[in-house]
Design an enzyme around this catalytic site. Structure first.
Site, short mmCIF file in Angstrom:
data_model
loop_
_atom_site.label_atom_id
_atom_site.label_comp_id
_atom_site.label_asym_id
_atom_site.label_seq_id
_atom_site.Cartn_x
_atom_site.Cartn_y
_atom_site.Cartn_z
N SER A 158 14.13 -11.75 -12.97
CA SER A 158 13.94 -10.82 -11.84
C SER A 158 14.55 -11.47 -10.61
O SER A 158 14.71 -12.70 -10.57
CB SER A 158 12.43 -10.62 -11.62
OG SER A 158 12.18 -10.00 -10.37
N TYR B 23 3.48 -14.06 -10.25
CA TYR B 23 4.68 -13.48 -10.91
C TYR B 23 5.94 -14.21 -10.45
O TYR B 23 6.79 -14.58 -11.26
CB TYR B 23 4.75 -12.00 -10.56
CG TYR B 23 5.93 -11.25 -11.15
CD1 TYR B 23 5.96 -10.91 -12.50
CD2 TYR B 23 7.00 -10.83 -10.35
CE1 TYR B 23 7.03 -10.18 -13.04
CE2 TYR B 23 8.06 -10.11 -10.87
CZ TYR B 23 8.08 -9.79 -12.21
OH TYR B 23 9.13 -9.08 -12.74
N1 NAP Z 1 10.39 -2.91 -13.36
C1 NAP Z 1 10.89 -3.77 -12.48
O1 NAP Z 1 11.00 -3.48 -11.27
C2 NAP Z 1 11.37 -5.13 -12.94
C3 NAP Z 1 12.21 -5.86 -12.08
C4 NAP Z 1 12.66 -7.11 -12.46
C5 NAP Z 1 12.28 -7.61 -13.69
N2 NAP Z 1 11.47 -6.89 -14.52
C6 NAP Z 1 11.08 -7.49 -15.79
O2 NAP Z 1 11.53 -6.67 -16.85
C7 NAP Z 1 10.68 -6.88 -17.99
C8 NAP Z 1 10.31 -5.50 -18.55
O3 NAP Z 1 9.57 -4.80 -17.58
P1 NAP Z 1 9.55 -3.20 -17.46
O4 NAP Z 1 9.83 -2.90 -16.05
O5 NAP Z 1 10.35 -2.58 -18.52
O6 NAP Z 1 7.98 -2.95 -17.68
P2 NAP Z 1 7.15 -1.97 -18.61
O7 NAP Z 1 7.79 -0.64 -18.70
O8 NAP Z 1 5.76 -2.07 -18.13
O9 NAP Z 1 7.28 -2.65 -20.06
C9 NAP Z 1 6.69 -3.90 -20.32
C10 NAP Z 1 6.74 -4.18 -21.81
O10 NAP Z 1 6.16 -5.47 -22.05
C11 NAP Z 1 5.06 -5.33 -22.96
N3 NAP Z 1 4.03 -6.32 -22.62
C12 NAP Z 1 3.35 -6.43 -21.45
N4 NAP Z 1 2.45 -7.41 -21.55
C13 NAP Z 1 2.56 -7.95 -22.80
C14 NAP Z 1 1.88 -8.98 -23.51
N5 NAP Z 1 0.87 -9.66 -22.96
N6 NAP Z 1 2.26 -9.26 -24.78
C15 NAP Z 1 3.27 -8.55 -25.35
N7 NAP Z 1 3.95 -7.58 -24.75
C16 NAP Z 1 3.59 -7.26 -23.48
C17 NAP Z 1 4.59 -3.88 -22.78
O11 NAP Z 1 3.89 -3.37 -23.90
P3 NAP Z 1 2.27 -3.49 -24.04
O12 NAP Z 1 1.69 -3.20 -22.69
O13 NAP Z 1 1.89 -2.52 -25.11
O14 NAP Z 1 2.03 -4.91 -24.47
C18 NAP Z 1 5.93 -3.17 -22.62
O15 NAP Z 1 6.53 -2.97 -23.88
C19 NAP Z 1 9.50 -7.70 -17.50
O16 NAP Z 1 9.64 -9.04 -17.88
C20 NAP Z 1 9.58 -7.58 -15.99
O17 NAP Z 1 9.02 -8.69 -15.33
C21 NAP Z 1 11.03 -5.65 -14.18
#
Ligand code: NAP
Length: 259
Positions: free
Chosen positions: A144, A157
């Site tokens: 990120s 985070y």
């Molecule tokens: N969205 C943003 O603005 C953003 C920006 C920069 C980076 N990111 C990064 O991108 C990645 C994906 O995020 P996203 O935005 O796509 O979020 P999201 O839609 O909430 O998806 C998160 C995924 O991770 C899984 N997950 C969460 N906690 C977990 C755990 N304890 N064990 C196993 N799986 C877990 C969730 O499934 P379950 O809940 O069923 O486990 C889901 O499949 C993350 O690492 C996040 O930090 C996101």
């Protein structure tokens, strides 16, 4: 069981692929011919994700909580048993709770470090023999811009994402030209459930509507708008295919750049 050498592009393991960025990455890798293993905690959401992928795709769904120390090894063993050794590993699973520093408790820090640093570390170690043996193997971590700079109300985070970026830099330096290639991809705010949850919490405080909060969060990106999950997936596919020199890719720029 297929192997990476004799069945097209091979096997890719993507954590947190039940929705959002991870599902978009899985869809792109399937379209590129990979057999994919997708993981998340919620088995029902994983089943929905499977439905969203083409019916003829080879997909293994694995429900596991990556904050549990033995989950990475169990996941890797299951992937090898069902699909074969992975050529691509995408450490994407994550969550981003927001809290003032003086209200952030040790459990918040422990969870953030377990999910964003320990689990990727252990999955990389477990997958290393497979990645070493496969041609043009690649390990991509979804970090990120919070791994590059400081954002308020996200101390756990932001510390964890800096740790993830540091892990990638160390491995890229240690592995040199030996496989796998190691990358950290750094988006700003992306339109997924993580961000929508944050906007919901802002709206609940009353000063902004949900839509205004989403616009304000997108406006915090240097590109002046929210990223779409498909853009992150396209960047990951580019890294997997082209394997450019570099390690930490900042996506929150007009032209993404290694930093
Ligand atoms: N969205 C943003 O603005 C953003 C920006 C920069 C980076 N990111 C990064 O991108 C990645 C994906 O995020 P996203 O935005 O796509 O979020 P999201 O839609 O909430 O998806 C998160 C995924 O991770 C899984 N997950 C969460 N906690 C977990 C755990 N304890 N064990 C196993 N799986 C877990 C969730 O499934 P379950 O809940 O069923 O486990 C889901 O499949 C993350 O690492 C996040 O930090 C996101």
């Amino acid at each position: 069981m297929a192997s990476s050498d004799d069945s097209g592009p091979g096997v890719a393991l993507i954590t947190g692929a039940s929705r959002g960025i991870g599902l978009a990455i899985a869809a792109d890798l399937v379209a590129a011919g990979f057999q994919v293993a997708i993981t998340a905690r919620d088995a029902d959401r994983l089943a929905q994700a499977r439905q969203a992928l083409p019916p003829d795709a080879v997909v293994s769904s694995i429900a596991a909580d990556l904050t549990e120390p033995d989950a990475p090894q169990r996941i890797l063993e299951q992937v090898v048993a069902t699909l074969g050794p992975p050529r691509v590993l995408v450490n994407n699973a994550g969550s981003a709770p927001s809290e003032r520093f003086d209200k952030t408790v040790l459990a918040d820090l422990d969870t953030a470090l377990a999910l964003h640093v320990r689990a990727p570390f252990l999955l990389l170690q477990a997958a290393l023999p497979s990645l070493r043996a496969a041609p043009r193997s690649c390990a991509v971590q979804i970090a990120s811009t919070a791994g590059l700079t400081g954002f308020p109300f996200t101390s756990a985070y932001t510390a964890a994402k800096h740790g993830m970026v540091g892990l990638c830099r160390a491995l890229a330096a240690e592995f040199g030209s030996k496989p796998p290639r190691v990358y950290a991809v750094c988006p700003g705010f992306v339109d997924t459930e993580i961000t929508r949850q944050a906007a919901t919490e802002i709206a609940a405080r009353g000063s902004k509507t949900f839509d205004e909060a989403m616009e304000a969060l997108g406006g915090m990106n240097r590109i002046g708008r929210m990223h779409r999950p498909a853009e992150i997936a396209a960047a990951v596919l580019h890294l997997v295919r082209e394997q450019p020199e570099g390690c930490v890719l900042d996506l929150d720029r007009k032209v993404p750049a290694f930093v």
